[in-house]
Design an enzyme around this catalytic site. Structure first.
Site, PDB file in Angstrom:
ATOM      1  N   SER A 261      -4.750  27.229  21.215  1.00 22.11           N
ATOM      2  CA  SER A 261      -3.853  26.401  22.012  1.00 22.11           C
ATOM      3  C   SER A 261      -4.650  25.858  23.204  1.00 22.11           C
ATOM      4  O   SER A 261      -5.457  26.584  23.788  1.00 22.11           O
ATOM      5  CB  SER A 261      -2.672  27.243  22.532  1.00 22.11           C
ATOM      6  OG  SER A 261      -1.997  26.569  23.582  1.00 22.11           O
TER       7      SER A 261
ATOM      8  N   ASP B 184       4.971  39.677   6.871  1.00 24.38           N
ATOM      9  CA  ASP B 184       4.030  39.832   7.980  1.00 24.38           C
ATOM     10  C   ASP B 184       2.817  38.922   7.812  1.00 24.38           C
ATOM     11  O   ASP B 184       1.911  39.215   7.020  1.00 24.38           O
ATOM     12  CB  ASP B 184       3.598  41.305   8.046  1.00 24.38           C
ATOM     13  CG  ASP B 184       2.558  41.534   9.109  1.00 24.38           C
ATOM     14  OD1 ASP B 184       1.842  42.556   9.024  1.00 24.38           O
ATOM     15  OD2 ASP B 184       2.448  40.694  10.019  1.00 24.38           O
TER      16      ASP B 184
HETATM   17  C1  LIG Z   1       3.035  44.653  11.563  1.00 22.33           C
HETATM   18  C2  LIG Z   1       3.758  45.944  11.400  1.00 22.33           C
HETATM   19  C3  LIG Z   1       3.516  46.825  12.599  1.00 22.33           C
HETATM   20  C4  LIG Z   1       4.117  48.161  12.343  1.00 22.33           C
HETATM   21  N1  LIG Z   1       5.511  48.086  11.946  1.00 22.33           N
HETATM   22  C5  LIG Z   1       6.382  49.056  12.359  1.00 22.33           C
HETATM   23  N2  LIG Z   1       5.940  49.951  13.193  1.00 22.33           N
HETATM   24  N3  LIG Z   1       7.621  49.036  11.895  1.00 22.33           N
HETATM   25  C6  LIG Z   1       5.952  47.044  11.041  1.00 22.33           C
HETATM   26  C7  LIG Z   1       5.235  45.738  11.250  1.00 22.33           C
HETATM   27  C1  LIG Z   2      -4.366  41.921  14.868  1.00 21.19           C
HETATM   28  C2  LIG Z   2      -3.153  42.744  14.542  1.00 21.19           C
HETATM   29  C3  LIG Z   2      -1.901  41.895  14.730  1.00 21.19           C
HETATM   30  C4  LIG Z   2      -0.674  42.691  14.368  1.00 21.19           C
HETATM   31  N1  LIG Z   2      -0.794  43.172  13.002  1.00 21.19           N
HETATM   32  C5  LIG Z   2       0.053  42.772  12.021  1.00 21.19           C
HETATM   33  N2  LIG Z   2       0.968  41.828  12.265  1.00 21.19           N
HETATM   34  N3  LIG Z   2      -0.045  43.317  10.835  1.00 21.19           N
HETATM   35  C6  LIG Z   2      -1.956  43.998  12.738  1.00 21.19           C
HETATM   36  C7  LIG Z   2      -3.228  43.246  13.088  1.00 21.19           C
END
Ligand SMILES: CC1CCN(C(=N)N)CC1
Ligand SMILES: CC1CCN(C(=N)N)CC1
Length: 329
Positions: free
Chosen positions: A199, A35
């Protein structure tokens, strides 16, 4: 100096991309969500209540001769979709592909929200954002990438996410066979801990690029492409039968015909999201209507170039040059 590569595979509808890692001695294999929008490496663990584990693999620090508890440290994280998790911290050996970090902070979950419990294939998250937003208290810890980058030929990683096929994360090198044409480079603003960039504009279908600054983050952990409401409205105004469906929480439209492409600028280059990638997923069993892969970023404060945008491209996350590189493939 080294380089590394690991294969990643998509869950149904490319909702998230899961990648194998190993933790501890002997190695414990888990599959986690890489992530770039967060900076904690946390995993399901033996410290959780049994009722919160439904099929996931767990990390057992007591079964690792190299684990060392980071006394007094805790972590707690809440994600954009409201999901959350928390727990305590161990240092242990973490291996991704052929790359090993001996004393990586591994955040063992004691609690996870239902979104994680109900996702049996996902054993945790590996943050590839900047360590400035790691949630460990009292002392924030480094991400795997921050720990390994001194050993890499060059301090970058690349993403090659695909639609319905295995992709890859590479560390320390740019694979010339992974993309076509030129890489368009744009500076990164990491002031909020994300891979942020601006962008210069967008286009719908074959029209010419409209000048419209879009500030957002490159985020492998978000499924969709979340853009300013005005741009989303302009896009769907060119999709027959598209409408905002509050029960679905976004724009839906007939799954056929294929909607127009969406193009966004990256410096003096462009990235094209093919119309069939905007067809995110059918919302009914007859596959008549589809939920759009482009939705509004309202309430977040910036746009999110999630998997719908990333899977069209080969993307270089360059911490050395503090820049993002986007290329077609
Ligand atoms: C960035 C994260 C958001 C929450 N996630 C989820 N609900 N499985 C995983 C990825
Ligand atoms: C700003 C948000 C973007 C989505 N997230 C993530 N991928 N962990 C949480 C923070």
């Amino acid at each position: 100096r080294q380089t590394g590569t690991v294969e990643t595979d998509a869950e149904k509808h490319d909702v998230e991309y899961l990648t194998p890692i190993s933790i501890g001695t002997p190695p414990q294999d888990l599959i986690v969500d890489f992530d770039t929008g967060s900076s904690d490496l946390w995993v399901f663990s033996t410290e959780m209540a049994a009722k919160d584990i439904k099929g996931q693999a767990v990390y057992d620090p007591n079964n690792s001769s190299t684990s060392e508890k980071l006394q007094g440290s805790t972590w707690q994280i809440t994600y954009g979709d409201g999901s959350s998790s928390s727990g305590d911290v161990y240092l242990d050996t973490v291996t991704i592909g052929n790359l090993t970090v001996p004393n990586q902070a591994v955040e063992a979950a004691k609690k996870v929200s239902d979104e994680f419990t109900d996702d049996p294939n996902n054993d945790g998250l590996l943050g590839l954002g900047f360590s400035s937003i790691n949630t460990v208290q009292p002392t924030p810890q480094n991400t795997f990438f921050d720990n390994v980058k001194k050993n890499l030929d060059t301090p970058l990683f690349t993403t090659d996410l695909k639609h319905g096929a295995p992709g890859s994360y590479n560390f320390g090198y740019i694979d010339p066979a992974a993309y076509i044409g030129n890489i368009s480079w744009t500076p990164v603003d990491n002031s909020q801990g994300f891979w942020g960039f601006t962008s210069p504009g967008y286009a719908v279908g074959t029209e010419t690029l409209r000048n419209h600054s879009i500030s957002g983050i490159a985020d492998t952990g978000t499924t969709l492409l979340l853009l300013p409401k005005s741009i989303v409205k302009a896009y769907y105004s060119e999709v027959q039968g598209a409408q905002y469906d509050s029960s679905q929480g976004g724009y839906v439209f007939p799954c056929s015909p294929t909607p127009p492409d969406f193009v966004f600028g990256v410096n003096n280059g462009i990235v094209t999201v093919p119309g069939d990638m905007v067809l995110y997923a059918p919302i009914d069993s007859a596959n008549q209507n589809c939920f759009g892969g482009i939705q509004s970023d309202t309430g977040i404060g910036f746009s999110i170039f999630g998997d719908v945008a990333l899977k069209t491209s080969f993307v270089v996350f360059d911490a050395g040059g503090l820049q993002l590189g986007w290329a077609a493939k």
